[in-house]
Design a protein around this motif. Sequence first.
Motif, PDB file in Angstrom:
ATOM      1  N   THR A   1       0.668  -1.269   0.076  1.00 59.06           N
ATOM      2  CA  THR A   1       0.087   0.159  -0.052  1.00 59.06           C
ATOM      3  C   THR A   1       0.858   1.175  -0.141  1.00 59.06           C
ATOM      4  OG1 THR A   1      -0.199  -0.071   2.439  1.00 59.06           O
ATOM      5  CG2 THR A   1      -1.841  -1.205   1.340  1.00 59.06           C
ATOM      6  N   VAL A   2       0.207   2.336  -0.489  1.00 57.22           N
ATOM      7  CA  VAL A   2       0.957   3.690  -0.183  1.00 57.22           C
ATOM      8  C   VAL A   2      -0.032   4.336   0.795  1.00 57.22           C
ATOM      9  CG1 VAL A   2       1.193   5.904  -1.455  1.00 57.22           C
ATOM     10  CG2 VAL A   2       1.872   3.815  -2.803  1.00 57.22           C
ATOM     11  N   GLU A   3       0.477   4.660   1.679  1.00 55.06           N
ATOM     12  CA  GLU A   3      -0.346   5.602   2.794  1.00 55.06           C
ATOM     13  C   GLU A   3       0.283   6.874   3.191  1.00 55.06           C
ATOM     14  OE1 GLU A   3      -0.095   2.908   6.023  1.00 55.06           O
ATOM     15  OE2 GLU A   3      -1.124   1.265   5.109  1.00 55.06           O
ATOM     16  N   VAL A   4      -0.663   7.793   3.643  1.00 51.23           N
ATOM     17  CA  VAL A   4      -0.376   9.143   4.155  1.00 51.23           C
ATOM     18  C   VAL A   4      -0.589   9.452   5.485  1.00 51.23           C
ATOM     19  CG1 VAL A   4      -0.806  11.645   3.733  1.00 51.23           C
ATOM     20  CG2 VAL A   4      -0.672  10.032   1.699  1.00 51.23           C
ATOM     21  N   LEU A   5       0.160   9.987   6.273  1.00 46.53           N
ATOM     22  CA  LEU A   5      -0.247  10.035   7.830  1.00 46.53           C
ATOM     23  C   LEU A   5       0.083  11.543   7.982  1.00 46.53           C
ATOM     24  CD1 LEU A   5      -0.067   9.286  10.921  1.00 46.53           C
ATOM     25  CD2 LEU A   5       2.396   9.104  10.898  1.00 46.53           C
ATOM     26  N   ASP A   6      -1.119  11.958   8.621  1.00 39.58           N
ATOM     27  CA  ASP A   6      -1.258  13.192   9.026  1.00 39.58           C
ATOM     28  C   ASP A   6      -1.182  13.454  10.367  1.00 39.58           C
ATOM     29  OD1 ASP A   6      -2.208  15.993  10.108  1.00 39.58           O
ATOM     30  OD2 ASP A   6      -3.946  15.953   8.553  1.00 39.58           O
ATOM     31  N   LEU A   7       0.275  14.333  10.400  1.00 37.01           N
ATOM     32  CA  LEU A   7       0.929  14.465  11.856  1.00 37.01           C
ATOM     33  C   LEU A   7       0.443  15.198  12.976  1.00 37.01           C
ATOM     34  CD1 LEU A   7       4.655  14.943  10.701  1.00 37.01           C
ATOM     35  CD2 LEU A   7       3.445  12.735  11.519  1.00 37.01           C
ATOM     36  N   THR A   8      -0.870  15.917  12.415  1.00 36.83           N
ATOM     37  CA  THR A   8      -1.619  16.720  13.057  1.00 36.83           C
ATOM     38  C   THR A   8      -2.647  16.076  13.895  1.00 36.83           C
ATOM     39  OG1 THR A   8      -1.108  18.796  11.912  1.00 36.83           O
ATOM     40  CG2 THR A   8      -2.945  18.915  13.256  1.00 36.83           C
ATOM     41  N   THR A   9      -3.496  15.238  13.013  1.00 38.18           N
ATOM     42  CA  THR A   9      -4.509  14.281  13.598  1.00 38.18           C
ATOM     43  C   THR A   9      -4.149  13.150  13.809  1.00 38.18           C
ATOM     44  OG1 THR A   9      -5.098  13.680  11.151  1.00 38.18           O
ATOM     45  CG2 THR A   9      -6.045  15.894  12.032  1.00 38.18           C
ATOM     46  N   GLY A  10      -3.109  12.436  13.403  1.00 36.40           N
ATOM     47  CA  GLY A  10      -2.693  11.192  13.597  1.00 36.40           C
ATOM     48  C   GLY A  10      -3.368  10.067  12.528  1.00 36.40           C
ATOM     49  N   ARG A  11      -4.011  10.473  11.597  1.00 32.02           N
ATOM     50  CA  ARG A  11      -5.093   9.730  10.723  1.00 32.02           C
ATOM     51  C   ARG A  11      -4.183   9.200   9.811  1.00 32.02           C
ATOM     52  NH1 ARG A  11     -10.333  11.718   7.268  1.00 32.02           N
ATOM     53  NH2 ARG A  11     -10.636   9.461   6.236  1.00 32.02           N
ATOM     54  N   THR A  12      -4.437   7.956   9.191  1.00 31.17           N
ATOM     55  CA  THR A  12      -3.470   7.522   8.256  1.00 31.17           C
ATOM     56  C   THR A  12      -4.625   7.102   7.026  1.00 31.17           C
ATOM     57  OG1 THR A  12      -1.956   6.318   9.633  1.00 31.17           O
ATOM     58  CG2 THR A  12      -2.349   5.389   7.521  1.00 31.17           C
ATOM     59  N   THR A  13      -4.374   7.547   5.848  1.00 32.07           N
ATOM     60  CA  THR A  13      -5.087   7.237   4.836  1.00 32.07           C
ATOM     61  C   THR A  13      -4.417   6.257   3.582  1.00 32.07           C
ATOM     62  OG1 THR A  13      -6.031   9.491   5.078  1.00 32.07           O
ATOM     63  CG2 THR A  13      -6.400   8.210   2.853  1.00 32.07           C
ATOM     64  N   VAL A  14      -5.038   5.292   3.511  1.00 32.81           N
ATOM     65  CA  VAL A  14      -4.539   4.542   2.336  1.00 32.81           C
ATOM     66  C   VAL A  14      -4.988   5.025   1.056  1.00 32.81           C
ATOM     67  CG1 VAL A  14      -4.506   2.066   1.096  1.00 32.81           C
ATOM     68  CG2 VAL A  14      -4.833   2.557   3.746  1.00 32.81           C
ATOM     69  N   VAL A  15      -3.954   5.314   0.141  1.00 33.48           N
ATOM     70  CA  VAL A  15      -4.104   5.861  -1.227  1.00 33.48           C
ATOM     71  C   VAL A  15      -4.273   4.892  -2.202  1.00 33.48           C
ATOM     72  CG1 VAL A  15      -2.866   7.588  -2.721  1.00 33.48           C
ATOM     73  CG2 VAL A  15      -2.628   7.917  -0.259  1.00 33.48           C
ATOM     74  N   GLN A  16      -3.506   3.949  -2.342  1.00 29.59           N
ATOM     75  CA  GLN A  16      -3.494   2.860  -2.947  1.00 29.59           C
ATOM     76  C   GLN A  16      -3.260   1.482  -2.476  1.00 29.59           C
ATOM     77  OE1 GLN A  16      -1.344   2.613  -6.965  1.00 29.59           O
ATOM     78  NE2 GLN A  16      -2.999   1.451  -7.805  1.00 29.59           N
ATOM     79  N   LYS A  17      -3.858   0.111  -2.708  1.00 32.36           N
ATOM     80  CA  LYS A  17      -3.664  -1.131  -2.196  1.00 32.36           C
ATOM     81  C   LYS A  17      -3.673  -1.866  -3.161  1.00 32.36           C
ATOM     82  CE  LYS A  17      -5.716  -4.383   1.215  1.00 32.36           C
ATOM     83  NZ  LYS A  17      -6.707  -4.577   2.004  1.00 32.36           N
ATOM     84  N   LEU A  18      -2.640  -2.815  -3.111  1.00 34.74           N
ATOM     85  CA  LEU A  18      -2.462  -3.679  -4.313  1.00 34.74           C
ATOM     86  C   LEU A  18      -2.134  -5.249  -3.683  1.00 34.74           C
ATOM     87  CD1 LEU A  18      -0.630  -2.130  -7.277  1.00 34.74           C
ATOM     88  CD2 LEU A  18      -3.027  -2.607  -7.134  1.00 34.74           C
ATOM     89  N   ASP A  19      -2.761  -6.146  -3.958  1.00 39.91           N
ATOM     90  CA  ASP A  19      -2.406  -7.585  -3.587  1.00 39.91           C
ATOM     91  C   ASP A  19      -1.409  -8.159  -4.485  1.00 39.91           C
ATOM     92  OD1 ASP A  19      -3.899  -7.356  -1.317  1.00 39.91           O
ATOM     93  OD2 ASP A  19      -5.711  -7.850  -2.182  1.00 39.91           O
ATOM     94  N   GLY A  20      -0.623  -9.440  -3.892  1.00 41.85           N
ATOM     95  CA  GLY A  20       0.366 -10.028  -4.653  1.00 41.85           C
ATOM     96  C   GLY A  20       1.644  -9.360  -4.747  1.00 41.85           C
ATOM     97  N   TYR A  21       2.264  -9.654  -5.680  1.00 44.48           N
ATOM     98  CA  TYR A  21       3.755  -8.973  -5.926  1.00 44.48           C
ATOM     99  C   TYR A  21       4.040  -7.761  -6.857  1.00 44.48           C
ATOM    100  CZ  TYR A  21       5.214 -13.004  -3.080  1.00 44.48           C
ATOM    101  OH  TYR A  21       5.246 -13.937  -2.159  1.00 44.48           O
ATOM    102  N   ALA A  22       3.093  -6.742  -6.254  1.00 47.33           N
ATOM    103  CA  ALA A  22       3.410  -5.684  -7.205  1.00 47.33           C
ATOM    104  C   ALA A  22       4.336  -4.810  -6.368  1.00 47.33           C
ATOM    105  CB  ALA A  22       2.033  -4.873  -6.846  1.00 47.33           C
TER     106      ALA A  22
END
Length: 216
Positions: A58-79
Amino acid sequence: METKGRTVSRYVEYVRLSDRIPVRVSDAGGATTASPSISHGRIAYTRIARQPESRTHTVEVLDLTTGRTTVVQKLDGYAALGPTGISGSSVYWPAKDDASAERTAIRRAGLDGTGLTEISPATGPGAIDAADLTASEDAVTVTVATPVTGPGTYDNATLTKLWQFSADGKRKSRVSCNRGEQLSATATGARQVVRIDSTTGCSDAVTRTRPAGTCG
């Protein structure tokens, strides 16, 4: 990464200048995190979660102010996803939906995971093999690797070069037409990047305020 039969895990950590204590991005379930970039109080990074017979990247973004993590893209397998580049409005990353692919797509999404767009496809004319990237509000600059096709084919054309795309992918230019390797680019705003250039035979830190063009 494996070393002598054992797995060596990598983790993303950050340090606030106010307390200087390293904080690790969540590695729940033994996941590996890597390829961080930071801008405007947010960190983009990649995560690999491995199970006995599966893998999720996955590619994720962490907001340091809120502590919230957002998944931007998710791929299964050997991507293969990453490294990342982040600006105040978007996150960018190279992607291979199949890790054995010869070229990479360059993708962009909003920091909330919406608006996923492919600004450079992994196939067709002009497809590139991205080794690294860096982003500003106006552009993303990509370090492009050119494969060596056989013995004795090492020359200027096979050295890594920097290509810059506009944020929408409609404009593509070489950052510099210099001979020699170009790498370790860092966006400093708008279309300017600082990079390492080996044209002189030494490793020089140089900059341009805008790309050179097509170098045709």
